[in-house]
Design an enzyme around this catalytic site. Sequence first.
Site, short mmCIF file in Angstrom:
data_model
loop_
_atom_site.label_atom_id
_atom_site.label_comp_id
_atom_site.label_asym_id
_atom_site.label_seq_id
_atom_site.Cartn_x
_atom_site.Cartn_y
_atom_site.Cartn_z
N ARG A 236 -2.33 -5.84 -1.59
CA ARG A 236 -1.72 -4.67 -2.22
C ARG A 236 -2.75 -3.97 -3.10
O ARG A 236 -3.51 -4.63 -3.83
CB ARG A 236 -0.54 -5.09 -3.11
CG ARG A 236 0.78 -5.29 -2.36
CD ARG A 236 1.33 -3.98 -1.81
NE ARG A 236 2.54 -4.13 -1.03
CZ ARG A 236 2.59 -4.35 0.29
NH1 ARG A 236 1.50 -4.48 1.00
NH2 ARG A 236 3.76 -4.42 0.92
N GLU A 265 -1.20 5.60 -1.93
CA GLU A 265 -1.30 5.73 -0.47
C GLU A 265 -0.51 6.94 0.00
O GLU A 265 0.69 7.01 -0.28
CB GLU A 265 -0.79 4.45 0.21
CG GLU A 265 -1.66 3.24 -0.09
CD GLU A 265 -1.21 1.95 0.59
OE1 GLU A 265 -0.25 1.99 1.38
OE2 GLU A 265 -1.82 0.92 0.32
N HIS A 286 -3.82 1.02 5.62
CA HIS A 286 -2.68 0.09 5.53
C HIS A 286 -2.19 -0.32 6.94
O HIS A 286 -1.05 -0.07 7.30
CB HIS A 286 -1.54 0.69 4.71
CG HIS A 286 -0.63 -0.36 4.13
ND1 HIS A 286 -0.01 -0.24 2.91
CD2 HIS A 286 -0.22 -1.57 4.59
CE1 HIS A 286 0.73 -1.30 2.67
NE2 HIS A 286 0.62 -2.14 3.70
P1 NAD Z 1 3.18 -15.19 0.31
O1 NAD Z 1 4.30 -15.04 -0.66
O2 NAD Z 1 3.36 -16.10 1.47
O3 NAD Z 1 1.86 -15.67 -0.46
C1 NAD Z 1 1.49 -15.17 -1.70
C2 NAD Z 1 0.85 -16.30 -2.46
O4 NAD Z 1 0.34 -15.79 -3.69
C3 NAD Z 1 1.84 -17.42 -2.82
O5 NAD Z 1 1.38 -18.67 -2.30
C4 NAD Z 1 1.85 -17.41 -4.33
O6 NAD Z 1 1.99 -18.71 -4.88
C5 NAD Z 1 0.50 -16.81 -4.64
N1 NAD Z 1 0.39 -16.28 -5.99
C6 NAD Z 1 1.38 -15.76 -6.78
N2 NAD Z 1 0.87 -15.43 -7.98
C7 NAD Z 1 -0.45 -15.71 -7.93
C8 NAD Z 1 -1.51 -15.59 -8.88
N3 NAD Z 1 -1.29 -15.11 -10.11
N4 NAD Z 1 -2.74 -15.98 -8.50
C9 NAD Z 1 -2.96 -16.49 -7.26
N5 NAD Z 1 -1.99 -16.65 -6.33
C10 NAD Z 1 -0.76 -16.26 -6.68
O7 NAD Z 1 2.80 -13.73 0.77
P2 NAD Z 1 2.04 -13.30 2.10
O8 NAD Z 1 3.03 -13.07 3.17
O9 NAD Z 1 0.91 -14.22 2.33
O10 NAD Z 1 1.51 -11.84 1.65
C11 NAD Z 1 0.42 -11.72 0.77
C12 NAD Z 1 0.22 -10.26 0.38
O11 NAD Z 1 -0.10 -9.50 1.53
C13 NAD Z 1 1.43 -9.57 -0.24
O12 NAD Z 1 0.99 -8.72 -1.26
C14 NAD Z 1 2.00 -8.73 0.90
O13 NAD Z 1 2.75 -7.65 0.45
C15 NAD Z 1 0.70 -8.31 1.56
N6 NAD Z 1 0.82 -7.88 2.95
C16 NAD Z 1 0.08 -6.80 3.32
C17 NAD Z 1 0.10 -6.38 4.63
C18 NAD Z 1 -0.67 -5.18 5.06
O14 NAD Z 1 -0.21 -4.47 5.94
N7 NAD Z 1 -1.83 -4.93 4.51
C19 NAD Z 1 0.89 -7.07 5.58
C20 NAD Z 1 1.61 -8.18 5.16
C21 NAD Z 1 1.57 -8.60 3.83
C1 MLT Z 2 4.11 -5.62 4.25
O1 MLT Z 2 4.35 -5.75 3.06
O2 MLT Z 2 4.72 -6.24 5.13
C2 MLT Z 2 3.04 -4.70 4.64
O3 MLT Z 2 2.58 -3.91 3.66
C3 MLT Z 2 3.12 -4.13 5.97
C4 MLT Z 2 3.92 -2.91 6.23
O4 MLT Z 2 5.09 -3.01 6.57
O5 MLT Z 2 3.38 -1.82 6.18
#
Ligand code: NAD
Ligand code: MLT
Length: 318
Positions: A236, A265, A286
């Site tokens: 994010r 964004e 993104h």
């Molecule tokens: P998840 O909840 O499985 O993992 C997140 C991890 O972060 C957890 O294990 C949690 O314990 C840890 N965490 C929380 N606070 C923390 C801190 N202060 N320091 C270190 N670690 C900490 O989530 P995920 O599915 O792995 O997603 C991770 C990120 O990726 C999210 O921000 C999600 O929105 C983003 N994401 C982005 C895209 C994209 O299109 N770019 C796609 C999917 C997810």
């Molecule tokens: C998400 O949080 O799953 C991602 O940002 C991906 C998206 O839906 O664009």
Amino acid sequence: MALSIKKVLISDNVDKKCEDLLRQNNIEVVCKFKLSSLELIKELSDCDGLIVRSDTKVTKEIIEASKSLSVIGRAGTGVDNIDINAATKKGIIVLNAPNGNAISACELTCAHITCLARNVPAACQSTKELKWERKLYSGGCELSGKILAVIGLGRIGKEVAVRMKSFGMQIIAFDPFVTNVEAHALSIKRLELDDIWPLADYITVHTPLIPQTKNLINKSVFEKCKRGVKIVNVARGGIVNEEDLLHALEEGICGGAALDVFSEEPPVNVILQRLLCHPNVIATPHLGASTKEAQVRVAVEVAEQFVSLNDISSKFPI
Ligand code: NAD
Ligand code: MLT
């Protein structure tokens, strides 16, 4: 009164499998995209459910104006575009689909890391311009033997660690909710943040954007990092402070950054534009979850939860 989802508005471009599955379960579906706040409020007036991706901002104003809304579903992981507090106050359930896009986001992260190591995007662009700049784009470094710090060892962070290990990288990580034993089982060394900064050649963040992670990578962190450290953010915008990142790039403290997400964004402010134009920055708009497979999975995942809510509430009326 039992929860009963009879009509759902899908207000972003979610894969059609979502709509199909809802209809097969006798839920009426309306698909309307790019609605203004007023249009959204109007469309929601007789809907029990709303399904969004990331374009629709489900604000306090929209939630407070809704008369019959009982569930908001996010076809993806982050729910930062939904005002959870306002929804909770109105007793509206907010659910997400966090499993379906983890592999896609992980694979994009790995692609960003490998591109950063070898200047792939810039060298590609130059070659397409029919230049042959071997000298300019030589001098990349192997990933093998380098240290990758994974901040946030959840669904995506773990998958990134496993894949980058196969490149010969050594993985260190921090996650307050993962124990040393759990990390060890994945051949990852769990360290505290202050021990991570001076060791890492690459840092990739995979946490949610919450107060504890906002600006997690900032000026004082860069001061503790190895000169030339590379930063990857497919999580994010805002977890890495963009102004501090730009400064670190300009000073050579940061050797390169790969970004899929931004605090704004699309990115229009001056800092972000300068960041995007920096020669050592790779950027994508993104795209982490934007694969065919992930979009089908999240669409099904969110629809199945709507259907389950109806099933559960018909069996166990409140
Ligand atoms: P998840 O909840 O499985 O993992 C997140 C991890 O972060 C957890 O294990 C949690 O314990 C840890 N965490 C929380 N606070 C923390 C801190 N202060 N320091 C270190 N670690 C900490 O989530 P995920 O599915 O792995 O997603 C991770 C990120 O990726 C999210 O921000 C999600 O929105 C983003 N994401 C982005 C895209 C994209 O299109 N770019 C796609 C999917 C997810
Ligand atoms: C998400 O949080 O799953 C991602 O940002 C991906 C998206 O839906 O664009």
